[in-house]
Design an enzyme around this catalytic site. Sequence first.
Site, PDB file in Angstrom:
ATOM      1  N   THR B  54       0.863  -1.173   0.000  1.00  0.00           N
ATOM      2  CA  THR B  54       0.000   0.000   0.000  1.00  0.00           C
ATOM      3  C   THR B  54       0.902   1.226   0.000  1.00  0.00           C
ATOM      4  O   THR B  54       1.898   1.289   0.733  1.00  0.00           O
ATOM      5  CB  THR B  54      -1.004  -0.007   1.176  1.00  0.00           C
ATOM      6  OG1 THR B  54      -1.828   1.168   1.057  1.00  0.00           O
ATOM      7  CG2 THR B  54      -0.345  -0.027   2.544  1.00  0.00           C
ATOM      8  N   GLU B  55       0.587   2.187  -0.882  1.00  0.00           N
ATOM      9  CA  GLU B  55       1.558   3.239  -1.179  1.00  0.00           C
ATOM     10  C   GLU B  55       1.787   4.203  -0.022  1.00  0.00           C
ATOM     11  O   GLU B  55       2.743   4.967  -0.038  1.00  0.00           O
ATOM     12  CB  GLU B  55       1.177   3.990  -2.467  1.00  0.00           C
ATOM     13  CG  GLU B  55      -0.166   4.687  -2.470  1.00  0.00           C
ATOM     14  CD  GLU B  55      -1.279   3.799  -3.015  1.00  0.00           C
ATOM     15  OE1 GLU B  55      -1.188   2.563  -2.902  1.00  0.00           O
ATOM     16  OE2 GLU B  55      -2.260   4.361  -3.551  1.00  0.00           O
ATOM     17  N   ASN B  56       0.907   4.172   0.991  1.00  0.00           N
ATOM     18  CA  ASN B  56       1.183   5.022   2.149  1.00  0.00           C
ATOM     19  C   ASN B  56       2.257   4.420   3.061  1.00  0.00           C
ATOM     20  O   ASN B  56       2.570   5.003   4.084  1.00  0.00           O
ATOM     21  CB  ASN B  56      -0.106   5.338   2.932  1.00  0.00           C
ATOM     22  CG  ASN B  56      -0.867   4.103   3.346  1.00  0.00           C
ATOM     23  OD1 ASN B  56      -1.038   3.174   2.574  1.00  0.00           O
ATOM     24  ND2 ASN B  56      -1.330   4.081   4.585  1.00  0.00           N
ATOM     25  N   GLY B  57       2.842   3.281   2.671  1.00  0.00           N
ATOM     26  CA  GLY B  57       4.061   2.874   3.343  1.00  0.00           C
ATOM     27  C   GLY B  57       4.058   1.545   4.053  1.00  0.00           C
ATOM     28  O   GLY B  57       4.541   1.438   5.186  1.00  0.00           O
ATOM     29  N   SER B  96       8.393   4.211  -0.428  1.00  0.00           N
ATOM     30  CA  SER B  96       7.251   3.486  -0.956  1.00  0.00           C
ATOM     31  C   SER B  96       7.083   3.716  -2.460  1.00  0.00           C
ATOM     32  O   SER B  96       6.819   2.788  -3.223  1.00  0.00           O
ATOM     33  CB  SER B  96       5.985   3.917  -0.216  1.00  0.00           C
ATOM     34  OG  SER B  96       4.895   3.148  -0.647  1.00  0.00           O
TER      35      SER B  96
END
Lengths: 253, 222
Positions: B54-57, B96
């Site tokens: 997930t791109e928020n990390g 990320s």
Amino acid sequence: MLEFVDSAAQAVSRITDGATVLIGGFGNAGQPMELIDALMDSGATGLTVVNNNAGQADAGLALLIKERRVAKIICSFPRQSDSWHFDEAYRAGEIELELVPQGNLAERMRAAGAGIGGFFSPTGYGTQLAEGKEVREIDGRHYVLESPIRGDFALIKAYAADPAGNLVYRKTARNFGPVMATAAAHTIVQVDEVLEESLNPEHVVTPGIYVDTVVGIPTESGVKEREERAALAAGQPKPCLATKTAAELAAEK
Amino acid sequence: MSEFRSTDAPLTQDELAQVIAEDIQPGSFVNLGIGQPTTVSNYLSPEKKVTLHTENGMLGFGPQATGDQIDGDLINAGKIPVTELPGASYFHHADSFAMMRGGHLDVCVLGAYQVSAQGDLANWSTGKPGAIPAVGGAMDLAIGAKDTYVMMDLFTKKGDVKLLPECTFPLTGVGCVSRIYSDRAVLLLDSSGIVKVRELHGITLEELREAHPEVTFETVGA
């Protein structure tokens, strides 16, 4: 010089009108809510704010925008179901918006913190958001020249700080914090725990060199962290640990 | 590459999610976009050892959190509380997106307003005047993985085509989509602009061609 202060008001007292302020958080995770509230109370205005979003509901950044303290916002995702204060300011022409793809936003701050004068990113090539920017083909792929984003200040939330200002974060609340800490001239951090002992150097996420002002403010993060530690100490799994994958749960239904 | 196949009825959303999940290779690192693509995870069996990004990390998140699992510091890109799976890791936003841009993710599954025959993607804006723009990670995701799959209906609710010779909505990425998984067809795209038809569901090749007169189709293996 690293300082530990007693209140959010003291922590943000240096921020002046017209400053560029990098504000951490993705949604509410990692949003330094108490520092933003103190910035609001300080009266600073004409700010340029860098954040992933443009405020949620009636709290934090949304209130700064509501009170028209923010002249310009640089963000990736301003429009949300509860971004009504931004929507109103934007439609009234009372806030300037620079829309940046999320990864470019992070990398532009990383570049600022790392002393890079600009970089070629494949993100956004051939789209409206690359219009007017230099394009270069490198090894058969197209890239767009992106510039660094520097802050006068960063307001971030970490989980704990040790006496040297070294920081650790909690779960996905880390998000923009470590990058913003490097990209601002003065980094202000709110933490749930101000430690008397040094962190294990192997575990430090943001080294203290990037940190200027620390204030301890208890939040829900501390409550959850203590619950987690208590569970582990009792030999139980962490509450947030999944025992089944989505596929296993779906198969049971 | 599997052989061409067809069935009489369009795929349901769950069947479509299952088709995509079956095509994801064991051991892959995968980003599932917000909304419909998230349902693909319901069909990724644990034995496949697919890791979700997930791109928020975070790598290695589990199902949506419920009850005591809910922790405000543990959310996905859709800002929904999720869980950790064993082996999960956290990292900051620049890492990320570097992970994505650097070609380390195997597959990204996204929704779309429109896709062109050459694989251009439009999924962030309909270009409506006066609308407040918001892009988030869409442009980074579109070009970031080794393979970008689109999951969508083949036609809009009004019956308009979404596969076009050129997108008319603002682009998210150029030449980035390699496959379209839709209720009525599974289509393979490349820079040639000739669309390879792998599966048809509730539509014949003739009907597909009639609906998209400006697009050239070939069945796989033809």
